[in-house]
Design an enzyme around this catalytic site. Structure first.
Site, mmCIF file in Angstrom:
data_model
loop_
_atom_site.group_PDB
_atom_site.id
_atom_site.type_symbol
_atom_site.label_atom_id
_atom_site.label_comp_id
_atom_site.label_asym_id
_atom_site.label_seq_id
_atom_site.Cartn_x
_atom_site.Cartn_y
_atom_site.Cartn_z
ATOM 1 N N SER A 58 0.727 -1.418 0.164
ATOM 2 C CA SER A 58 -0.137 -0.117 0.013
ATOM 3 C C SER A 58 0.937 1.178 0.043
ATOM 4 O O SER A 58 2.064 1.291 0.613
ATOM 5 C CB SER A 58 -0.915 0.082 1.231
ATOM 6 O OG SER A 58 -1.485 1.273 1.392
ATOM 7 N N TYR A 114 -1.997 -1.147 11.003
ATOM 8 C CA TYR A 114 -2.454 -1.620 9.666
ATOM 9 C C TYR A 114 -1.239 -1.452 8.811
ATOM 10 O O TYR A 114 -0.529 -2.170 7.949
ATOM 11 C CB TYR A 114 -3.429 -1.026 9.255
ATOM 12 C CG TYR A 114 -3.536 -1.291 7.808
ATOM 13 C CD1 TYR A 114 -3.978 -2.316 7.162
ATOM 14 C CD2 TYR A 114 -3.355 0.010 6.883
ATOM 15 C CE1 TYR A 114 -3.995 -2.409 5.622
ATOM 16 C CE2 TYR A 114 -3.383 -0.237 5.479
ATOM 17 C CZ TYR A 114 -3.758 -1.471 5.010
ATOM 18 O OH TYR A 114 -3.835 -1.498 3.597
ATOM 19 N N LYS A 121 1.938 -3.538 6.413
ATOM 20 C CA LYS A 121 2.419 -3.735 5.473
ATOM 21 C C LYS A 121 3.884 -3.503 5.098
ATOM 22 O O LYS A 121 4.747 -4.141 4.201
ATOM 23 C CB LYS A 121 1.646 -2.404 4.635
ATOM 24 C CG LYS A 121 -0.081 -2.853 4.524
ATOM 25 C CD LYS A 121 -0.111 -4.127 3.533
ATOM 26 C CE LYS A 121 -1.661 -4.232 3.238
ATOM 27 N NZ LYS A 121 -2.068 -5.620 2.747
#
Ligand code: UDP
Length: 344
Positions: A129, A154, A158
């Site tokens: 992302s 989160y 990644k």
């Protein structure tokens, strides 16, 4: 059953990007095996894919954190490549319950890599992302732009998963990886048979816009109009999910046809065009001729003012470029919302 043609395992293949990528893979001639635990989707996503491609697909309701169940899928199917989408993605929830995110997003990926190693399945595409760039001051961001400290658990999953993949590619001869850094995926398949299925109140902008247009939400809040941007609202790079799906097919072909220059590669997947929140909302209203009541609210914590992609590397190395324009994308998003709500 093993696969006759080149076969791909898609984890999280019932999700938003997973469904669109599964369609794109099948249309490009691949055999696909989908695993998903339906934690953020349901069987309607698989039937939507099947309607579009006109046949049944191989599907296993499996949690990728369940190594034994996943191992059975590796034993049953002869894929050489994995596209790993299965992950939780709600930023706010990850702040409230970080262990849920570290546990799910990292264990699942390590299970995939471990089984790839054990069963000698060499290729993996990982869903990364643009969040890994954080609050960057080099715009547009290139793959070389430094990653900033993650702003949420989160985002940290990644970053960590990218590092895990890089290290595995370095250490294990038989593992090759590509991380695709998605910017802001929006839209839906033009058939309106698959799209995003947000549970509860949407966190992301466009699902909130479409639900407001459908009357499910009363009023959209625009989070801040006092940023140092042309109209004061944040700038993002909104990439059509169908174009994003095609980027996966291009990256997979690069791996399979030995086109990689390195065992681990990273590509930005965006349009390269910054669009403000206000522009997106007004373009939606114009593209669809519907009303979207909105008001300006305070800034949302953790939002970066602006981020958009330099797409030169993906354009050159993957031979990929976007094909859908913003109006088409916003029309498809509205068609999908109407399909979900049975609106004519
Ligand atoms: N946004 C907004 N109202 C909403 C949801 C999002 O104004 O109800 C803004 C948000 O502040 C950001 C942009 O829309 O500037 C994109 O947010 P989104 O959550 O879709 O993606 P992000 O870039 O945060 O991953």
């Amino acid at each position: 059953m093993s696969c006759n043609r080149e076969c791909v395992l898609v984890s999280g293949g019932a999700g938003y990007i997973g469904t669109h990528t599964t369609v794109a893979l099948i249309e490009a001639g691949y055999d696909v095996v989908v695993v998903d635990n339906f934690s953020n989707s349901d069987a309607s996503a698989i039937s939507g894919v099947e309607k579009i491609v006109g046949r049944k697909i191989a599907f296993h309701q499996v949690d990728t954190c369940d190594r034994d169940a996943l191992k059975r899928v590796f034993e049953q199917h002869g894929f050489n490549s994995v596209i790993h989408f299965a992950a939780f993605k709600a930023v706010g929830e990850s702040v409230a319950d970080p262990l849920k995110y570290y546990q799910n997003n990292l264990v699942s990926f390590m299970n995939i890599l471990d089984l790839m190693k054990e069963y000698q399945r060499p290729n993996v595409l990982f869903s990364s992302s643009a969040t890994v760039y954080g609050d960057t001051d080099t715009l547009p961001v290139t793959e070389e732009s430094p990653r900033q400290p993650a702003m949420s658990p989160y985002g940290n999953t990644k970053q960590i998963a990218e590092d895990v993949l890089r290290d595995c590619c370095r250490a294990y001869d038989a593992i090759y990886g590509i991380a695709l850094r998605y910017f802001n995926p929006i839209g839906a398949h033009p058939s309106a048979l698959i799209g995003e299925l947000p549970r509860g109140v949407p966190n992301n902008l466009l699902p909130y816009v479409t639900q407001t247009a459908a009357g499910v939400r009363q009023c959209l809040s625009i989070f801040g109009n006092d940023y140092d941007t042309p109209d004061g609202t944040c700038l993002r790079d909104y990439i059509d999910v169908v174009d994003l799906a095609r980027a996966h097919v291009a990256a997979l072909a690069r791996m399979l046809h030995h086109g990689m220059k390195d065992k681990y590669e990273i590509f930005n997947v965006g349009t390269g065009n910054p669009v403000s929140v206000l522009e997106l909302v007004n373009s939606f209203i114009e593209a669809n001729g519907v009303d979207v009541p909105f008001k300006i609210s305070g800034r949302r914590q953790g939002d970066v003012p602006a981020v958009w992609a330099d797409t030169a590397l993906a354009n050159k190395e993957l031979g990929w470029k976007t094909e859908r324009n913003l109006t088409q994308t916003l029309r498809a998003a509205w068609a999908w919302e109407k399909h979900l709500r049975n609106i004519d």
